[in-house]
Design a protein around this motif. Structure first.
Motif, mmCIF file in Angstrom:
data_model
loop_
_atom_site.group_PDB
_atom_site.id
_atom_site.type_symbol
_atom_site.label_atom_id
_atom_site.label_comp_id
_atom_site.label_asym_id
_atom_site.label_seq_id
_atom_site.Cartn_x
_atom_site.Cartn_y
_atom_site.Cartn_z
ATOM 1 N N SER A 7 0.833 -1.205 0.000
ATOM 2 C CA SER A 7 0.000 0.000 0.000
ATOM 3 C C SER A 7 0.866 1.253 0.000
ATOM 4 O O SER A 7 2.047 1.212 0.329
ATOM 5 C CB SER A 7 -0.927 0.013 1.221
ATOM 6 N N VAL A 56 0.069 5.184 1.536
ATOM 7 C CA VAL A 56 -0.884 5.970 2.314
ATOM 8 C C VAL A 56 -0.382 7.404 2.380
ATOM 9 O O VAL A 56 0.798 7.640 2.655
ATOM 10 C CB VAL A 56 -1.030 5.393 3.742
ATOM 11 N N ALA A 91 0.557 10.567 4.006
ATOM 12 C CA ALA A 91 0.909 10.879 5.386
ATOM 13 C C ALA A 91 1.671 12.200 5.437
ATOM 14 O O ALA A 91 2.154 12.690 4.416
ATOM 15 C CB ALA A 91 1.760 9.765 5.982
ATOM 16 N N ALA A 112 -1.230 9.681 9.151
ATOM 17 C CA ALA A 112 -2.018 9.548 7.926
ATOM 18 C C ALA A 112 -3.180 10.538 7.870
ATOM 19 O O ALA A 112 -3.778 10.882 8.892
ATOM 20 C CB ALA A 112 -2.550 8.126 7.812
ATOM 21 N N ASP A 123 -6.905 11.705 7.234
ATOM 22 C CA ASP A 123 -8.243 11.138 7.395
ATOM 23 C C ASP A 123 -9.155 11.623 6.269
ATOM 24 O O ASP A 123 -8.933 12.699 5.698
ATOM 25 C CB ASP A 123 -8.863 11.568 8.734
ATOM 26 N N GLU A 148 0.607 -5.435 6.754
ATOM 27 C CA GLU A 148 0.680 -4.350 5.778
ATOM 28 C C GLU A 148 2.131 -3.902 5.625
ATOM 29 O O GLU A 148 2.877 -3.825 6.606
ATOM 30 C CB GLU A 148 -0.174 -3.159 6.228
ATOM 31 N N ARG A 170 3.926 -0.624 3.789
ATOM 32 C CA ARG A 170 3.681 0.647 3.093
ATOM 33 C C ARG A 170 4.939 1.175 2.435
ATOM 34 O O ARG A 170 5.998 1.224 3.050
ATOM 35 C CB ARG A 170 3.214 1.720 4.077
#
Length: 156
Positions: A17, A19, A21, A50, A52, A95, A97
């Motif tokens: 993944s 993300v 951030a 991260a 939202d 996970e 990242r």
């Protein structure tokens, strides 16, 4: 949840993944940098986390700094954008990242350094102390760029 930072490690697991951030570089009046000691890996780092849903990215920087440090800040600029594909973070839930972080410049507004669930220690750190505490190389790069007061954001 525990995490392992892999930086330029050819045996690192493949990412699953990316993300969005942020991290936030803030200094006090004496030029000290606001850092947290992370509860998930024990390393010192700039506050951050991260984004939202429903949140502007600058709001993420303000919220994460408040949540992790107890300090209120105002976003004043961008230190850089950090997307090194050779920096992956492996979490205990499986996970992995790939690094993607926008490092913001922040201005201290109010508050006292206070720990949280994500920070076992929070303090203002002098430049001389930076070499004495464990910091991931990718995080140290952001700190160095913040200290340099670059005329243009780093993109890399």
């Amino acid at each position: 949840m525990a995490r392992i930072e892999h930086f330029n490690n050819p045996n690192a697991p493949k990412p699953s993944s990316i993300v969005v951030a942020v991290t936030v570089f803030v200094q006090d009046e004496q030029g000290r940098v606001l850092l947290i000691q992370r509860t998930d890996n024990g390393l010192w780092a700039l506050p951050g986390g991260a984004q939202d849903f429903g949140e502007y990215i600058a709001e993420t920087a303000v919220r994460e700094t408040r949540e992790e440090t107890g300090v209120e800040i105002e976003v004043t600029g961008v230190v850089g954008i950090y997307t090194n594909p050779n920096h992956v973070v492996e979490y205990s839930d499986g996970e992995v990242r790939q690094q993607f972080s926008i490092c913001f410049q922040g201005r201290y507004v109010s508050g006292e350094p206070t720990t949280s669930d994500e920070s076992s220690a929070v303090r203002w750190v002098t430049q001389d102390e930076l070499d004495e505490i464990p910091i991931n190389p990718s995080m140290r790069l952001r700190i160095n760029h913040g200290l340099e007061r670059r005329s243009h954001p780093y993109i890399g």
